[in-house]
Design an enzyme around this catalytic site. Structure first.
Site, PDB file in Angstrom:
ATOM      1  N   SER A 125     -68.677 113.423 -30.597  1.00  0.00           N
ATOM      2  CA  SER A 125     -67.755 112.280 -30.549  1.00  0.00           C
ATOM      3  C   SER A 125     -67.372 111.752 -31.925  1.00  0.00           C
ATOM      4  O   SER A 125     -66.396 111.007 -32.043  1.00  0.00           O
ATOM      5  CB  SER A 125     -68.378 111.148 -29.729  1.00  0.00           C
ATOM      6  N   HIS A 138     -70.946 104.651 -32.918  1.00  0.00           N
ATOM      7  CA  HIS A 138     -69.976 105.292 -33.808  1.00  0.00           C
ATOM      8  C   HIS A 138     -69.559 104.425 -34.993  1.00  0.00           C
ATOM      9  O   HIS A 138     -69.494 103.201 -34.873  1.00  0.00           O
ATOM     10  CB  HIS A 138     -68.726 105.689 -33.013  1.00  0.00           C
ATOM     11  N   ASP A 187     -68.849 100.747 -32.532  1.00  0.00           N
ATOM     12  CA  ASP A 187     -69.531 100.436 -31.284  1.00  0.00           C
ATOM     13  C   ASP A 187     -71.022 100.728 -31.464  1.00  0.00           C
ATOM     14  O   ASP A 187     -71.496 100.891 -32.586  1.00  0.00           O
ATOM     15  CB  ASP A 187     -68.906 101.193 -30.107  1.00  0.00           C
TER      16      ASP A 187
END
Length: 367
Positions: A42, A335, A332
């Protein structure tokens, strides 16, 4: 009169061709490599998971993308651009499109020439992480997909043409965090493997995948080590003191040592292979220890989320998000912000051998 009109038309035609030539010349000067192929999780996913219908590892909803040029969520786990975007910008290319967005595209042949992204949120080096995240594209499958793209390039450019194209391209690999999270959170894995055994399994598995890429034309690799994942909000929030999980950090450091050794071995085994390793751990540690030197004021709390450190609830539409995103290291609970990702890429591209070795990416491009 007709002769005059002809001369004017001819003049403007020559001028148009000259302008087109100069535009192409300028573009080729700016473009440092033919293509960028991206593999990972991600941290560099630019939308592959949007196309995984039952996956829960998605970022195709607000508040993700609030600082992206379109101001809309794109599937990036970020307030804006991520490391894949910044790397593409550095070498003068558009961001490599998600492979799954091209599968049924009639223009796929032309769209793959500048690179493709296979990165997928939740992906790991080992296949188990995608099961834990309820569907992602693990590294082995990403390399399978690349093999299909490789055959497409051979059909377009011929075998030698494809080899020449790929030998000058960059192959960026940002993966391993999800494997570490799995090991941290699984008593079964910890009973089955000692930390050293598990990290060895990660490096040997990754080595096999890099060999597969090499077998299909890859020669220049950009490889990221693991960051200080014990200091991300999702780990800090587990402690009353909000301190880092030092056990997790120690394991990341141990894995990185094994990864560096593996890359040295690989270079000695495979003729023509070059790489740039990025010491994500040290740069991230420096940012957390001395945030003001990098323009940050908040290193513990996520920008987007709910609860303590905004890390009890992920960044979802009902979450609140900070107005000063560039002040935060983390977007977040997992990340980095766009601002942090930019620092990472600036460092790997032009940084000193202290953080990127044996060469930085600018030198890797010139090899």
């Amino acid at each position: 009169m007709a002769s005059k009109n002809f001369r004017e038309s001819f003049f403007f035609l020559i001028l148009a061709f000259f302008c087109l030539f100069m535009m192409n010349f300028s573009f080729s000067e700016a473009q440092m490599v033919p293509a960028v192929f991206v593999f990972g999780d991600s941290l560099v996913d630019v939308g592959n998971n949007n196309h995984l219908h039952i996956s829960i590892a998605k970022a195709d909803f607000p508040h993700n993308g609030v600082d992206f040029p379109t101001k809309k969520p794109t599937g990036r786990f970020s307030n804006g651009k991520n490391a894949a975007d910044f790397l593409a910008e550095k070498v003068g290319l558009p961001t490599s499109p998600p492979y799954l967005s091209l599968k049924n595209n009639k223009n796929r042949a032309s769209l793959i020439m500048n690179g493709v992204s296979f990165a997928s949120g939740g992906a790991g080096i080992l296949n188990g992480t995608d099961q834990a995240r309820h569907q992602a594209i693990p590294m082995t499958k990403q390399v399978d997909y690349y093999a299909i793209v490789y055959q497409d390039l051979v059909r377009q450019l011929g075998s030698s043409g494809a080899q020449q194209h790929l030998s000058k391209s960059l192959f960026a690999v940002v993966i391993g965090s999800n494997d570490m999270f799995d090991y941290l959170g699984s008593s079964d894995l910890r009973k089955k493997h000692t930390p050293q055994q598990f990290f060895s399994l990660m490096t040997t598995t990754l080595k096999e995948q890099l060999k597969r890429l090499y077998g299909n034309g890859a020669r220049k690799f950009v490889i990221n080590g693991l960051g200080v994942i014990g200091c991300i909000p999702s780990e800090r929030v587990k402690k009353q003191t909000e301190e880092c999980n030092e056990e997790a950090n120690n394991w990341c450091s141990q894995y990185n040592d094994g990864l560096k050794s593996m890359l040295k071995e690989l270079k000695s085994e495979l003729s023509g292979l070059s790489y740039s390793y990025f010491d994500t751990y040290s740069v991230m540690h420096n940012i957390i220890q001395n945030p003001s030197a990098y323009g940050f004021t908040e290193v513990k709390e996520a920008c987007c989320g709910l609860g303590k450190l905004k890390a009890k609830v992920p960044c979802v539409p009902i979450s609140t998000y900070c107005s000063n995103r560039s002040d935060h290291v983390f977007w977040d609970l997992y990340h980095p912000t766009q601002a942090t990702a930019r620092i990472f890429v600036d460092t790997i591209f032009d940084g000193p051998s202290q953080y990127t070795f044996p060469v930085n990416v600018r030198h890797l491009v010139a090899v």
